[in-house]
Design an enzyme around this catalytic site. Sequence first.
Site, mmCIF file in Angstrom:
data_model
loop_
_atom_site.group_PDB
_atom_site.id
_atom_site.type_symbol
_atom_site.label_atom_id
_atom_site.label_comp_id
_atom_site.label_asym_id
_atom_site.label_seq_id
_atom_site.Cartn_x
_atom_site.Cartn_y
_atom_site.Cartn_z
ATOM 1 C CG ASN A 7 -1.830 1.136 1.353
ATOM 2 O OD1 ASN A 7 -1.819 2.024 0.503
ATOM 3 N ND2 ASN A 7 -2.648 1.141 2.386
ATOM 4 N NE ARG A 91 -6.223 1.570 0.044
ATOM 5 C CZ ARG A 91 -6.514 2.188 1.169
ATOM 6 N NH1 ARG A 91 -5.695 2.138 2.179
ATOM 7 N NH2 ARG A 91 -7.640 2.845 1.292
ATOM 8 C CG HIS A 180 -12.251 4.555 2.872
ATOM 9 N ND1 HIS A 180 -12.912 5.634 3.421
ATOM 10 C CD2 HIS A 180 -10.946 4.719 3.178
ATOM 11 C CE1 HIS A 180 -12.040 6.411 4.036
ATOM 12 N NE2 HIS A 180 -10.835 5.879 3.905
ATOM 13 C CG ASN A 211 -6.698 10.700 10.016
ATOM 14 O OD1 ASN A 211 -7.374 11.607 10.517
ATOM 15 N ND2 ASN A 211 -5.517 10.895 9.481
ATOM 16 N NE ARG A 241 -8.851 13.382 2.551
ATOM 17 C CZ ARG A 241 -8.709 12.067 2.763
ATOM 18 N NH1 ARG A 241 -9.627 11.393 3.415
ATOM 19 N NH2 ARG A 241 -7.653 11.444 2.294
ATOM 20 C CD GLU A 384 -8.722 -0.376 4.002
ATOM 21 O OE1 GLU A 384 -8.226 -0.023 5.093
ATOM 22 O OE2 GLU A 384 -9.012 0.417 3.106
HETATM 23 P P1 AMP Z 1 -7.593 4.653 10.942
HETATM 24 O O1 AMP Z 1 -7.455 5.727 9.895
HETATM 25 O O2 AMP Z 1 -8.661 3.652 10.615
HETATM 26 O O3 AMP Z 1 -6.290 4.032 11.339
HETATM 27 O O4 AMP Z 1 -8.148 5.398 12.260
HETATM 28 C C1 AMP Z 1 -7.379 6.347 12.925
HETATM 29 C C2 AMP Z 1 -8.247 7.100 13.892
HETATM 30 O O5 AMP Z 1 -8.841 6.168 14.807
HETATM 31 C C3 AMP Z 1 -7.475 8.111 14.729
HETATM 32 O O6 AMP Z 1 -8.027 9.388 14.588
HETATM 33 C C4 AMP Z 1 -7.651 7.634 16.144
HETATM 34 O O7 AMP Z 1 -7.922 8.681 16.997
HETATM 35 C C5 AMP Z 1 -8.882 6.776 16.089
HETATM 36 N N1 AMP Z 1 -8.799 5.784 17.186
HETATM 37 C C6 AMP Z 1 -7.984 4.725 17.279
HETATM 38 N N2 AMP Z 1 -8.174 4.107 18.468
HETATM 39 C C7 AMP Z 1 -9.124 4.802 19.130
HETATM 40 C C8 AMP Z 1 -9.758 4.680 20.406
HETATM 41 N N3 AMP Z 1 -9.456 3.718 21.258
HETATM 42 N N4 AMP Z 1 -10.687 5.602 20.731
HETATM 43 C C9 AMP Z 1 -11.001 6.584 19.897
HETATM 44 N N5 AMP Z 1 -10.441 6.750 18.682
HETATM 45 C C10 AMP Z 1 -9.522 5.873 18.311
#
Ligand code: AMP
Length: 396
Positions: A7, A91, A180, A211, A241, A384
């Site tokens: 990726n 990806r 996604h 995120n 964003r 993914e």
């Molecule tokens: P991703 O892009 O799927 O890796 O998600 C990242 C986001 O998930 C970040 O903004 C983190 O703040 C949020 N995140 C990860 N673990 C937690 C948690 N235990 N509680 C709240 N947000 C979380």
Amino acid sequence: MKILVLNCGSSSLKYQLIDMDNESVLAKGLCERIGIDGSKLTHKPAGKDEFVLETPMNNHEVAVKLVLDALVDSAHGVIGSVDEISAVGHRVLHGGATYSESIVVDADVKKVIRECFELGPLHNPANLIGIEACEAAMPGKKNVAVFDTAFHQTMPEKSYLYGIPYEYYEKYHIRRYGFHGTSHSFVSKRAIELLGLDKNNSKVIVCHLGNGASLSAVLNGKCFDTSMGLTPLEGLIMGTRSGDIDPAVIQFIANKEGKDINEMLNILNKKSGVLGMSGVSSDFRDVAKAAKEGNHQAKVALEAYVQRVLRYIGAYVAEMNGVDAIVFTAGVGENDGGMRKAFCDNLTYLGVKIDDEKNKLRGEEVVISTPDSKVKVAVIPTNEELAIARETLALI
Ligand code: AMP
């Protein structure tokens, strides 16, 4: 059979080597800061110590070579030689309107990935470099492109056309593509299985809340609508964003601040969302902590985030004339029970009822709705990399 999944982001490369006999991860890792000072490889082999290498990586080609070296290294490697890798799954961000499924890479596929550089300027060039680096390092090995846009290609015209003159669609393919897709596909399929729904008569809403964040309306197993558009900027308020805004805002701020259109898009992509609104962080944990400590901007940023998700859920229930299941995934969706409760507390009009104990679980597959809930609600961790590896295996 072992499949390598790559990726490539604009300055990063994430990888996993997966043994498809039992779908276990043999090693995974990340190359960071490719093309800038301070490049670093972090390699995590299963059952062995993590290996970190700080060394210049001028481009993704160098990074791919370092990853292959790490995988075969006598100390922290997990395979004897790259010959053990059966194929590589990549990806790829944007496949335009050409690809609705994954495909084995050939010259035509590379041409389309190149034609989509304008639509995915940060990712598509890096994706192509990653593919070509694998072709050079492992000649004859099959590379498979798994497009982030592919799952959404089943959207009807009424979902993907913008309310702008049709000539721009005809001339430049300006339309909504959605992103996604690998996650929405993986999670919606698993939801239908897990919840015992009839695929051909099912209405599922997938909330991919990380995120980057997007929702999709999956009707009878196929994407009917999704919240991201021509680029990932449209839709929900995200980590950095803005999501949906009145386009006139761009003109107004540009005029007031003397900024050009590229600077404005940079602000909307990288400095907005909960980061821009809260002034605290793009990480939801930091923003939630600040909100708890009384930071008003942080509190409102989270409230606005929740409201935007609810707005899209409501829209998709209306578009599909109902919903059987709502599924949460990705960083926030999988881990943040408080956020899930905030959504579900506003979905009682649909007959949603959740079990507060089950909702406390983090990062695992679980049905959080009660047996008498009219709509099933579940948490399904996205994967993914595994989805890309499965697609790759199916094609080779
Ligand atoms: P991703 O892009 O799927 O890796 O998600 C990242 C986001 O998930 C970040 O903004 C983190 O703040 C949020 N995140 C990860 N673990 C937690 C948690 N235990 N509680 C709240 N947000 C979380």
